[in-house]
Scaffold this motif. Sequence first.
Motif, PDB file in Angstrom:
ATOM      1  N   GLN A   1      40.000  47.437  37.648  1.00  0.00           N
ATOM      2  CA  GLN A   1      40.360  46.864  36.351  1.00  0.00           C
ATOM      3  C   GLN A   1      39.229  45.963  35.847  1.00  0.00           C
ATOM      4  N   ASP A   2      38.637  45.180  36.739  1.00  0.00           N
ATOM      5  CA  ASP A   2      37.506  44.326  36.364  1.00  0.00           C
ATOM      6  C   ASP A   2      36.315  45.152  35.890  1.00  0.00           C
ATOM      7  N   ARG A   3      36.133  46.333  36.451  1.00  0.00           N
ATOM      8  CA  ARG A   3      35.037  47.227  36.044  1.00  0.00           C
ATOM      9  C   ARG A   3      35.350  47.973  34.752  1.00  0.00           C
ATOM     10  N   GLY A   4      36.595  47.869  34.289  1.00  0.00           N
ATOM     11  CA  GLY A   4      36.985  48.553  33.060  1.00  0.00           C
ATOM     12  C   GLY A   4      37.363  50.007  33.256  1.00  0.00           C
ATOM     13  N   LEU A   5      37.595  50.413  34.499  1.00  0.00           N
ATOM     14  CA  LEU A   5      37.946  51.806  34.775  1.00  0.00           C
ATOM     15  C   LEU A   5      39.445  52.067  34.667  1.00  0.00           C
ATOM     16  N   LEU A   6      40.261  51.049  34.925  1.00  0.00           N
ATOM     17  CA  LEU A   6      41.714  51.205  34.905  1.00  0.00           C
ATOM     18  C   LEU A   6      42.353  50.189  33.981  1.00  0.00           C
ATOM     19  N   VAL A   7      43.490  50.600  33.429  1.00  0.00           N
ATOM     20  CA  VAL A   7      44.300  49.723  32.592  1.00  0.00           C
ATOM     21  C   VAL A   7      45.707  49.746  33.163  1.00  0.00           C
ATOM     22  N   GLY A   8      46.253  48.568  33.409  1.00  0.00           N
ATOM     23  CA  GLY A   8      47.623  48.473  33.892  1.00  0.00           C
ATOM     24  C   GLY A   8      48.554  48.185  32.729  1.00  0.00           C
TER      25      GLY A   8
END
Length: 78
Positions: free
Chosen positions: A55-62
């Motif tokens: 999430q910090d890398r911008g790859l996932l969104v919760g």
Amino acid sequence: MPIPSGGYREVAEDLTTRIRSGEYPPGERLPTYKELADLYSVSVTTVQRAIIILQDRGLLVGLQGRGLWVAEDLPSWR
């Protein structure tokens, strides 16, 4: 692709590779924490720590109550 066994960094790197290879394409929902924990033979806490990195890398969104999704606009390779 072999599944790494180990800590949250290894899980995060493997998931990053799977996302970048298109196994989990943009806009796709990821398996649940429990399913990922079973897949990697690690605890749910280990998966949670790996997900925070992604999430910090911008790859996932919760999305609260809806799960984890691969970001529509993936950042450049890190």
